[in-house]
Design a protein around this motif. Structure first.
Motif, mmCIF file in Angstrom:
data_model
loop_
_atom_site.group_PDB
_atom_site.id
_atom_site.type_symbol
_atom_site.label_atom_id
_atom_site.label_comp_id
_atom_site.label_asym_id
_atom_site.label_seq_id
_atom_site.Cartn_x
_atom_site.Cartn_y
_atom_site.Cartn_z
ATOM 1 N N UNK A 1 0.832 -1.212 0.000
ATOM 2 C CA UNK A 1 0.000 0.000 0.000
ATOM 3 C C UNK A 1 0.864 1.258 0.000
ATOM 4 N N UNK A 2 1.936 1.260 0.783
ATOM 5 C CA UNK A 2 2.831 2.419 0.825
ATOM 6 C C UNK A 2 3.520 2.617 -0.520
ATOM 7 N N UNK A 3 3.989 1.536 -1.121
ATOM 8 C CA UNK A 3 4.682 1.618 -2.412
ATOM 9 C C UNK A 3 3.755 2.153 -3.496
ATOM 10 N N UNK A 4 2.532 1.642 -3.544
ATOM 11 C CA UNK A 4 1.572 2.104 -4.551
ATOM 12 C C UNK A 4 1.213 3.573 -4.335
ATOM 13 N N UNK A 5 1.018 3.953 -3.086
ATOM 14 C CA UNK A 5 0.656 5.336 -2.780
ATOM 15 C C UNK A 5 1.773 6.289 -3.185
ATOM 16 N N UNK A 6 3.016 5.951 -2.860
ATOM 17 C CA UNK A 6 4.143 6.818 -3.223
ATOM 18 C C UNK A 6 4.344 6.867 -4.737
ATOM 19 N N UNK A 7 4.103 5.759 -5.410
ATOM 20 C CA UNK A 7 4.249 5.732 -6.871
ATOM 21 C C UNK A 7 3.199 6.598 -7.563
ATOM 22 N N UNK A 8 2.041 6.758 -6.927
ATOM 23 C CA UNK A 8 1.001 7.630 -7.479
ATOM 24 C C UNK A 8 1.304 9.106 -7.210
#
Length: 113
Positions: free
Chosen positions: A82-89
């Motif tokens: 979830x953190x990785x996806x959020x930062x990538x967005x």
């Protein structure tokens, strides 16, 4: 909230970059125990309590970073994803690798201006 934690380590950039990155994660994980505050530090850390089933959220616009920042997120597989996806967005991100253990995962991202 559970007692599971997500640890975020930031290397590079300035204090404003660190705060912008942490702010982007608050929509998923809430406010961390402490915001990065030491302007002279080269490595900053924030720790979040992680919900049992975190989901990536559409973060507020992350904005432009002053320079590249290496971000390492460590916690449960769901929290790290979830953190990785959020930062990538929120930022321009490049996956720099991951490591998995029995109950924890770690992922490193390079966020670029």
């Amino acid at each position: 909230m559970s007692d599971t934690q997500l640890t975020v380590t930031l290397d590079g950039g300035g204090i404003d970059d660190a705060r912008a990155i942490v702010h982007a994660l608050e929509g998923v994980f809430g406010t961390p125990g402490d915001l990065p505050a030491d302007e002279r530090a080269t490595v900053r850390t924030a720790t979040f309590d992680s919900p049992d089933a975190p989901r990536a959220a559409a973060p507020a616009a992350g904005g432009a970073l002053s320079g590249p920042v290496t971000v390492t997120v460590q916690g449960t597989p769901q929290a790290v994803e979830a953190a990785s996806e959020t930062l990538s967005r929120a930022f321009t991100a490049r996956d720099e690798g991951a490591a998995s253990g029995d109950q924890e995962r770690e992922r490193q991202l390079l966020l670029e201006p």
